[in-house]
Design an enzyme around this catalytic site. Structure first.
Site, PDB file in Angstrom:
ATOM      1  N   ASP A  24       0.838  -1.204   0.000  1.00 32.64           N
ATOM      2  CA  ASP A  24       0.000   0.000   0.000  1.00 32.64           C
ATOM      3  C   ASP A  24       0.871   1.251   0.000  1.00 32.64           C
ATOM      4  OD1 ASP A  24      -2.302   1.484   0.059  1.00 32.64           O
ATOM      5  OD2 ASP A  24      -2.632   1.282   2.210  1.00 32.64           O
ATOM      6  N   ASN A  26       1.263   3.349  -2.910  1.00 35.54           N
ATOM      7  CA  ASN A  26       1.797   3.740  -4.225  1.00 35.54           C
ATOM      8  C   ASN A  26       1.296   5.130  -4.636  1.00 35.54           C
ATOM      9  OD1 ASN A  26       2.742   1.148  -4.208  1.00 35.54           O
ATOM     10  ND2 ASN A  26       1.442   0.399  -5.863  1.00 35.54           N
ATOM     11  N   ARG A  28       0.203   7.609  -2.694  1.00 33.26           N
ATOM     12  CA  ARG A  28       0.798   8.672  -1.869  1.00 33.26           C
ATOM     13  C   ARG A  28       2.247   8.929  -2.269  1.00 33.26           C
ATOM     14  NH1 ARG A  28      -1.118   5.956   3.453  1.00 33.26           N
ATOM     15  NH2 ARG A  28      -1.828   4.445   1.893  1.00 33.26           N
ATOM     16  N   TRP A  29       2.962   7.851  -2.581  1.00 35.51           N
ATOM     17  CA  TRP A  29       4.367   7.995  -3.018  1.00 35.51           C
ATOM     18  C   TRP A  29       4.422   8.879  -4.259  1.00 35.51           C
ATOM     19  CZ3 TRP A  29       7.262   7.075  -7.355  1.00 35.51           C
ATOM     20  CH2 TRP A  29       8.642   6.975  -7.199  1.00 35.51           C
ATOM     21  N   HIS A  41       2.621   2.997  -8.894  1.00 35.33           N
ATOM     22  CA  HIS A  41       2.430   1.560  -9.139  1.00 35.33           C
ATOM     23  C   HIS A  41       3.638   0.997  -9.903  1.00 35.33           C
ATOM     24  CE1 HIS A  41      -1.527   1.995  -7.574  1.00 35.33           C
ATOM     25  NE2 HIS A  41      -2.037   2.611  -8.616  1.00 35.33           N
ATOM     26  N   TRP A  73     -11.376  -2.669  -8.816  1.00 37.65           N
ATOM     27  CA  TRP A  73     -12.051  -2.495 -10.117  1.00 37.65           C
ATOM     28  C   TRP A  73     -12.852  -1.193 -10.136  1.00 37.65           C
ATOM     29  CZ3 TRP A  73     -10.388  -5.136 -14.041  1.00 37.65           C
ATOM     30  CH2 TRP A  73      -9.977  -6.467 -13.902  1.00 37.65           C
ATOM     31  N   LEU A 135      11.042 -20.655  -3.854  1.00 37.82           N
ATOM     32  CA  LEU A 135       9.996 -19.826  -3.251  1.00 37.82           C
ATOM     33  C   LEU A 135       8.723 -19.987  -4.062  1.00 37.82           C
ATOM     34  CD1 LEU A 135       9.357 -17.399  -1.207  1.00 37.82           C
ATOM     35  CD2 LEU A 135       9.765 -15.910  -3.180  1.00 37.82           C
ATOM     36  N   ILE A 199      -6.978  -4.721   7.353  1.00 35.02           N
ATOM     37  CA  ILE A 199      -6.640  -5.863   6.499  1.00 35.02           C
ATOM     38  C   ILE A 199      -7.399  -5.848   5.173  1.00 35.02           C
ATOM     39  CG2 ILE A 199      -5.670  -7.374   8.262  1.00 35.02           C
ATOM     40  CD1 ILE A 199      -8.261  -8.898   8.349  1.00 35.02           C
ATOM     41  N   GLU A 211       0.638 -12.959  12.758  1.00 29.78           N
ATOM     42  CA  GLU A 211       1.203 -11.780  13.401  1.00 29.78           C
ATOM     43  C   GLU A 211       1.117 -10.637  12.383  1.00 29.78           C
ATOM     44  OE1 GLU A 211       2.346 -11.548  16.551  1.00 29.78           O
ATOM     45  OE2 GLU A 211       1.682 -13.619  16.820  1.00 29.78           O
TER      46      GLU A 211
END
Ligand code: FPP
Length: 247
Positions: A24, A26, A28-29, A41, A73, A135, A199, A211
């Site tokens: 989260d 992007n 504001r950046w 983004h 969307w 991974l 969340i 956690e």
């Protein structure tokens, strides 16, 4: 290994198996720099690379990234198009490197809503990276935790209706096996960037005992050191899973 890089978390068995991230901040950046939202983004792709490399270095098994929610969307059409274009660019540009790094990519969510060319790029990234053993990365795209739970409930109801399932057999493991995340261990740690304590309809079932680590860092500024910091903090937590103590 950790001696070579003091900022790595301790690899003593308490490294989480599964880390999920709500990426989260992007917008504001970009706003802080007078740039359009899509620039944030775009820069966020670099942070995805950082997170993947950090996850491999730290020895995580699974990294799950919330890339696009069902609610997204409803953003302005040009932003939705930019995010879809970015997903396509990411899938095409990164798939070979992901394969070489041993990352197996899975994409979970309602992919029927995605345009054909983006879906093809995503499918190709999935197939080319299949078998990667370092991974597992889950990209959650057009995903909503509630929708996933509703779809699981419908599927279980259909099985009951067909007479294939006794309602008394519906327990937590049976429910978990009907979600799109079936077969995966629940996330041990949820990281959310940009300082928001929410969340946001993400993995509502699976995060029951996760956690939570909230960092003020905006996603485009997120580096592997921020991931390591979250992992080190996780290693100090006392996980009890509702009990008094847990060994
Ligand atoms: C939230 O920031 C972020 C998103 C809605 C998109 C996440 C996408 C990326 C990180 C880039 C690409 C990644 C892949 C894998 C293709 P926001 O727009 O809600 O930020 P804000 O809260 O500051 O407005």
């Amino acid at each position: 290994m950790e001696d070579e890089n003091p900022s790595l978390p301790v690899r003593d068995g308490s490294v989480p198996r599964h880390v999920a991230i709500i990426m989260d901040g992007n917008g504001r950046w970009a706003a802080e720099r007078g740039l359009p939202r899509y620039a944030g983004h775009y820069e966020g792709m670099r942070s995805v690379r950082e997170a993947v490399e950090g996850a491999i270095d730290a020895g995580l098994e699974i990294l799950t990234l919330f890339a696009f929610s069902t609610e997204n969307w409803a953003r302005p059409e040009d932003e939705v198009l930019a995010l879809m274009a970015l997903l396509k660019v990411y899938s095409e540009k990164e798939r070979e490197e992901l394969r070489q790094k041993g990352v197996e990519v899975h994409v979970l969510g309602d992919l029927t809503r995605i345009d054909d060319s983006t879906r093809e790029a995503v499918e190709l990234m999935k197939s080319r990276t299949q078998g990667g053993s370092k991974l597992r990365m889950n990209l959650m795209v057009s995903y909503s935790g509630r929708s996933d739970i509703i779809e699981a409930a419908r599927e279980l109801a259909r099985r009951v209706g067909r007479g294939d399932l006794d309602p008394e057999e519906i327990d937590a493991p049976a429910f978990a096996e009907t979600l799109s995340t079936r077969g995966l261990p629940d996330p041990d740690l949820l990281i959310r960037t940009s300082g928001e304590f929410r969340i946001s309809n993400f993995m509502l079932w699976e995060l029951a005992y996760a956690e939570i680590h909230v960092t003020p860092v905006l996603w485009p500024d997120f580096t592997r050191d921020d991931l390591f910091q979250a992992l080190r903090e996780f290693q100090l937590r006392n996980r009890r899973f509702g009990r008094i103590s847990f060994c």
